[in-house]
Design a protein around this motif. Structure first.
Motif, PDB file in Angstrom:
ATOM      1  N   SER A   1       0.833  -1.200   0.000  1.00 11.95           N
ATOM      2  CA  SER A   1       0.000   0.000   0.000  1.00 11.95           C
ATOM      3  C   SER A   1       0.875   1.260   0.000  1.00 11.95           C
ATOM      4  O   SER A   1       1.862   1.332   0.736  1.00 11.95           O
ATOM      5  CB  SER A   1      -0.877  -0.017   1.257  1.00 11.95           C
ATOM      6  OG  SER A   1      -1.734   1.078   1.242  1.00 11.95           O
ATOM      7  N   GLY A   2       0.530   2.201  -0.838  1.00  5.31           N
ATOM      8  CA  GLY A   2       1.270   3.466  -0.887  1.00  5.31           C
ATOM      9  C   GLY A   2       2.474   3.435  -1.823  1.00  5.31           C
ATOM     10  O   GLY A   2       3.175   4.434  -1.984  1.00  5.31           O
ATOM     11  N   ALA A   3       2.729   2.294  -2.465  1.00  7.13           N
ATOM     12  CA  ALA A   3       3.902   2.195  -3.351  1.00  7.13           C
ATOM     13  C   ALA A   3       3.747   3.076  -4.592  1.00  7.13           C
ATOM     14  O   ALA A   3       4.732   3.527  -5.180  1.00  7.13           O
ATOM     15  CB  ALA A   3       4.118   0.749  -3.773  1.00  7.13           C
ATOM     16  N   GLY A   4       2.497   3.336  -5.000  1.00  2.00           N
ATOM     17  CA  GLY A   4       2.284   4.208  -6.157  1.00  2.00           C
ATOM     18  C   GLY A   4       1.624   3.511  -7.338  1.00  2.00           C
ATOM     19  O   GLY A   4       1.663   4.015  -8.466  1.00  2.00           O
ATOM     20  N   LYS A   5       0.964   2.378  -7.101  1.00  2.00           N
ATOM     21  CA  LYS A   5       0.373   1.591  -8.200  1.00  2.00           C
ATOM     22  C   LYS A   5      -0.757   2.347  -8.901  1.00  2.00           C
ATOM     23  O   LYS A   5      -0.774   2.475 -10.123  1.00  2.00           O
ATOM     24  CB  LYS A   5      -0.167   0.245  -7.650  1.00  2.00           C
ATOM     25  CG  LYS A   5       0.908  -0.592  -6.973  1.00  2.00           C
ATOM     26  CD  LYS A   5       0.356  -1.889  -6.423  1.00  2.00           C
ATOM     27  CE  LYS A   5      -0.610  -1.683  -5.259  1.00  2.00           C
ATOM     28  NZ  LYS A   5      -0.011  -1.067  -4.067  1.00  2.00           N
ATOM     29  N   THR A   6      -1.705   2.834  -8.083  1.00  2.00           N
ATOM     30  CA  THR A   6      -2.848   3.521  -8.697  1.00  2.00           C
ATOM     31  C   THR A   6      -2.389   4.825  -9.353  1.00  2.00           C
ATOM     32  O   THR A   6      -2.867   5.198 -10.422  1.00  2.00           O
ATOM     33  CB  THR A   6      -3.939   3.782  -7.639  1.00  2.00           C
ATOM     34  OG1 THR A   6      -4.214   2.541  -6.987  1.00  2.00           O
ATOM     35  CG2 THR A   6      -5.213   4.315  -8.270  1.00  2.00           C
ATOM     36  N   SER A   7      -1.433   5.500  -8.727  1.00  2.00           N
ATOM     37  CA  SER A   7      -0.927   6.757  -9.302  1.00  2.00           C
ATOM     38  C   SER A   7      -0.425   6.528 -10.722  1.00  2.00           C
ATOM     39  O   SER A   7      -0.764   7.270 -11.643  1.00  2.00           O
ATOM     40  CB  SER A   7       0.240   7.308  -8.480  1.00  2.00           C
ATOM     41  OG  SER A   7      -0.132   7.504  -7.163  1.00  2.00           O
TER      42      SER A   7
ATOM     43  N   THR B   1      -2.387  12.907  -8.087  1.00  2.00           N
ATOM     44  CA  THR B   1      -2.326  11.600  -7.414  1.00  2.00           C
ATOM     45  C   THR B   1      -2.234  11.737  -5.896  1.00  2.00           C
ATOM     46  O   THR B   1      -2.456  10.776  -5.178  1.00  2.00           O
ATOM     47  CB  THR B   1      -1.117  10.755  -7.879  1.00  2.00           C
ATOM     48  OG1 THR B   1       0.092  11.389  -7.451  1.00  2.00           O
ATOM     49  CG2 THR B   1      -1.109  10.581  -9.383  1.00  2.00           C
TER      50      THR B   1
ATOM     51  N   THR C   1      -6.545   1.796  -2.472  1.00  2.00           N
ATOM     52  CA  THR C   1      -7.429   0.991  -3.325  1.00  2.00           C
ATOM     53  C   THR C   1      -8.104  -0.094  -2.489  1.00  2.00           C
ATOM     54  O   THR C   1      -7.444  -0.790  -1.715  1.00  2.00           O
ATOM     55  CB  THR C   1      -6.600   0.338  -4.461  1.00  2.00           C
ATOM     56  OG1 THR C   1      -5.937   1.388  -5.160  1.00  2.00           O
ATOM     57  CG2 THR C   1      -7.464  -0.466  -5.413  1.00  2.00           C
TER      58      THR C   1
ATOM     59  N   GLY D   1      -2.891  -2.672  -1.845  1.00  2.00           N
ATOM     60  CA  GLY D   1      -1.757  -3.293  -1.152  1.00  2.00           C
ATOM     61  C   GLY D   1      -1.861  -3.336   0.359  1.00  2.00           C
ATOM     62  O   GLY D   1      -0.873  -3.642   1.031  1.00  2.00           O
TER      63      GLY D   1
ATOM     64  N   HIS E   1      10.196   2.311  -7.567  1.00  2.00           N
ATOM     65  CA  HIS E   1       9.401   3.513  -7.804  1.00  2.00           C
ATOM     66  C   HIS E   1       9.705   4.620  -6.791  1.00  2.00           C
ATOM     67  O   HIS E   1      10.188   4.361  -5.705  1.00  2.00           O
ATOM     68  CB  HIS E   1       7.922   3.103  -7.758  1.00  2.00           C
ATOM     69  CG  HIS E   1       7.011   4.132  -8.307  1.00  2.00           C
ATOM     70  ND1 HIS E   1       7.192   4.716  -9.529  1.00  2.00           N
ATOM     71  CD2 HIS E   1       5.893   4.712  -7.785  1.00  2.00           C
ATOM     72  CE1 HIS E   1       6.222   5.596  -9.744  1.00  2.00           C
ATOM     73  NE2 HIS E   1       5.436   5.625  -8.688  1.00  2.00           N
TER      74      HIS E   1
ATOM     75  N   ASP F   1      12.370   9.895  -7.797  1.00  2.00           N
ATOM     76  CA  ASP F   1      12.577  11.338  -7.591  1.00  2.00           C
ATOM     77  C   ASP F   1      13.073  11.643  -6.181  1.00  2.00           C
ATOM     78  O   ASP F   1      13.633  12.702  -5.927  1.00  2.00           O
ATOM     79  CB  ASP F   1      11.260  12.090  -7.857  1.00  2.00           C
ATOM     80  CG  ASP F   1      10.105  11.541  -7.056  1.00  2.00           C
ATOM     81  OD1 ASP F   1       9.710  12.156  -6.074  1.00  2.00           O
ATOM     82  OD2 ASP F   1       9.598  10.446  -7.407  1.00  2.00           O
TER      83      ASP F   1
ATOM     84  N   ILE G   1       6.684   9.188 -11.012  1.00  2.00           N
ATOM     85  CA  ILE G   1       5.579   9.838 -11.724  1.00  2.00           C
ATOM     86  C   ILE G   1       5.952  11.276 -12.117  1.00  2.00           C
ATOM     87  O   ILE G   1       5.222  11.923 -12.841  1.00  2.00           O
ATOM     88  CB  ILE G   1       4.272   9.877 -10.886  1.00  2.00           C
ATOM     89  CG1 ILE G   1       4.500  10.554  -9.532  1.00  2.00           C
ATOM     90  CG2 ILE G   1       3.718   8.483 -10.704  1.00  2.00           C
ATOM     91  CD1 ILE G   1       3.204  10.845  -8.772  1.00  2.00           C
TER      92      ILE G   1
HETATM   93  P1  GTP Z   1      -2.845   1.124  -2.405  1.00  2.00           P
HETATM   94  O1  GTP Z   1      -3.982   1.498  -3.284  1.00  2.00           O
HETATM   95  O2  GTP Z   1      -3.159   1.279  -0.948  1.00  2.00           O
HETATM   96  O3  GTP Z   1      -2.302  -0.237  -2.683  1.00  2.00           O
HETATM   97  O4  GTP Z   1      -1.639   2.175  -2.726  1.00  2.00           O
HETATM   98  P2  GTP Z   1      -0.975   2.495  -4.155  1.00  2.00           P
HETATM   99  O5  GTP Z   1       0.211   1.625  -4.361  1.00  2.00           O
HETATM  100  O6  GTP Z   1      -2.018   2.453  -5.214  1.00  2.00           O
HETATM  101  O7  GTP Z   1      -0.433   3.979  -3.925  1.00  2.00           O
HETATM  102  P3  GTP Z   1      -1.003   5.336  -4.556  1.00  2.00           P
HETATM  103  O8  GTP Z   1      -0.921   5.309  -6.040  1.00  2.00           O
HETATM  104  O9  GTP Z   1      -2.313   5.624  -3.942  1.00  2.00           O
HETATM  105  O10 GTP Z   1       0.104   6.386  -4.087  1.00  2.00           O
HETATM  106  C1  GTP Z   1       0.390   6.689  -2.749  1.00  2.00           C
HETATM  107  C2  GTP Z   1       1.098   8.030  -2.677  1.00  2.00           C
HETATM  108  O11 GTP Z   1       2.374   7.963  -3.317  1.00  2.00           O
HETATM  109  C3  GTP Z   1       0.336   9.184  -3.339  1.00  2.00           C
HETATM  110  O12 GTP Z   1       0.341  10.277  -2.457  1.00  2.00           O
HETATM  111  C4  GTP Z   1       1.163   9.517  -4.573  1.00  2.00           C
HETATM  112  O13 GTP Z   1       1.120  10.902  -4.919  1.00  2.00           O
HETATM  113  C5  GTP Z   1       2.573   9.093  -4.144  1.00  2.00           C
HETATM  114  N1  GTP Z   1       3.418   8.712  -5.282  1.00  2.00           N
HETATM  115  C6  GTP Z   1       3.092   7.857  -6.295  1.00  2.00           C
HETATM  116  N2  GTP Z   1       4.110   7.745  -7.168  1.00  2.00           N
HETATM  117  C7  GTP Z   1       5.098   8.561  -6.711  1.00  2.00           C
HETATM  118  C8  GTP Z   1       6.417   8.896  -7.192  1.00  2.00           C
HETATM  119  O14 GTP Z   1       6.908   8.441  -8.236  1.00  2.00           O
HETATM  120  N3  GTP Z   1       7.152   9.774  -6.436  1.00  2.00           N
HETATM  121  C9  GTP Z   1       6.666  10.306  -5.278  1.00  2.00           C
HETATM  122  N4  GTP Z   1       7.444  11.158  -4.624  1.00  2.00           N
HETATM  123  N5  GTP Z   1       5.429  10.035  -4.808  1.00  2.00           N
HETATM  124  C10 GTP Z   1       4.660   9.167  -5.509  1.00  2.00           C
END
Ligand code: GTP
Length: 298
Positions: free
Chosen positions: A15-21, A35, A41, A64, A126, A129, A164
């Motif tokens: 969770s929070g890894a950035g999949k949905t983003s 994002t 999710t 996640g 991921h 940055d 991203i």
């Molecule tokens: P679950 O849905 O809980 O599984 O999480 P997820 O993996 O879908 O994560 P999500 O896409 O919701 O992103 C979580 C946070 O990470 C958001 O605040 C995004 O803005 C941030 N984020 C995503 N990609 C990047 C990146 O490449 N760099 C940075 N700095 N932040 C990112």
């Protein structure tokens, strides 16, 4: 005769890894800033994306959080890991517990080996940055690459550093979809013929909605490919900016004494980029060549 194919892509990671983003950035008109508002999710989000007409991507974005992960690896094993064409595992490089991250990855691969042994695996390191220095970025990806090669046995994964906030996400996803598009050799052959017949230096096909690079051909084998991914990212952001002012991105045309460049709608599902550096080739001729080539690619 074209036959449409449906391919299942599973996006996995904590969770929070950035999949949905990344999914929203590539397949919808989200910006990186948008994002920040995404919530976690719930279970699995399914989406079907048409790509290049004949390819339908069936994307499974797997939430996640712990409770869901347990479920995927137990009761839902066959449902999640069956019939998978591509598994994209997203590692958050800011993780505080790398070992537990690797364990989850191992669990996923064990299930994949049982239910989809021929799947292709991509690992995205991921949020690159967060590492400012280019050398450090390279070292980080390399260390993941080594660790993952060791523990992935039958699935030798391709490993990419992504963010991203720049073109690297486009580079990784272009590579992923490149392998999935049916009849790619034919498209590549046509594109290469077109480049030679029109005396162009570089020709690139972009998918129309995502602006991912589908394929390219260049007279110079050493052309730095990253520039095409920069174009993907740039056009995508520009197109989003256009939406905000209720205008529409149409095409790009640059001509000076060194080169001429066109980015134009090409077929129903593509844009084309054509660069010519030969001063003998008038921009109007290049434009006419693009028009003439269109029916061959449709
Ligand atoms: P679950 O849905 O809980 O599984 O999480 P997820 O993996 O879908 O994560 P999500 O896409 O919701 O992103 C979580 C946070 O990470 C958001 O605040 C995004 O803005 C941030 N984020 C995503 N990609 C990047 C990146 O490449 N760099 C940075 N700095 N932040 C990112």
């Amino acid at each position: 005769l074209s036959i449409s194919t449906k391919k299942k892509l599973v996006i996995m990671g904590r969770s929070g890894a950035g999949k949905t983003s990344m999914r929203w950035l590539i397949f919808s008109n989200y910006t990186a800033n948008d994002t920040r508002r995404l919530g976690a999710t719930i279970d699995v989000e399914h989406s079907m994306v048409n790509f290049m007409g004949d390819l339908n991507l069936n994307i499974w974005d797997c939430g996640g959080q712990h409770k869901y992960l347990d479920n995927y690896l137990n009761e839902q094993r066959e449902n999640i890991f069956g019939n998978v064409e591509v598994l994209i595992y997203v590692f958050d490089l800011e993780t505080t517990n790398k070992e537990s991250e690797y364990q989850l990855y191992d669990d996923c691969l064990r299930n994949l080996a049982v239910f989809s042994p021929t799947a292709k695996v991509y690992c995205l390191v991921h949020k690159m940055d967060k590492i400012p220095e280019p050398e450090q970025k390279e070292l980080t990806v390399e260390s993941y690459r080594r660790a993952l090669a060791k523990r992935s046995e039958m699935f030798q994964p391709d490993v990419f550093g992504t963010s991203i906030w720049d073109h690297t996400l486009y580079r990784a996803w272009s590579r992923i979809v490149y392998k999935l598009v049916p009849n790619m050799e034919i498209i590549e052959r046509h594109l290469s013929n077109f480049r030679r017949l029109s005396d162009a230096t570089e020709v690139v096909l972009f998918e129309r909605e995502t602006f991912l690079v589908v394929c390219y051909t260049a007279a110079d084998a050493d052309v730095p490919l990253d520039k095409y991914m920069h174009i993907s990212q740039g056009i995508k952001s520009y197109r989003n900016a256009c939406v905000h002012v209720q205008s529409r991105f149409q095409s790009v045309e640059v001509s000076n004494k060194f080169y001429s460049m066109f980015i134009e709608p090409f077929t129903k599902s593509t844009y084309i980029l054509v660069i010519t550096t030969d001063p003998e080739v008038e921009p109007a001729v290049t434009k006419a060549n693009i028009t003439a080539a269109r029916p061959h690619f449709s």
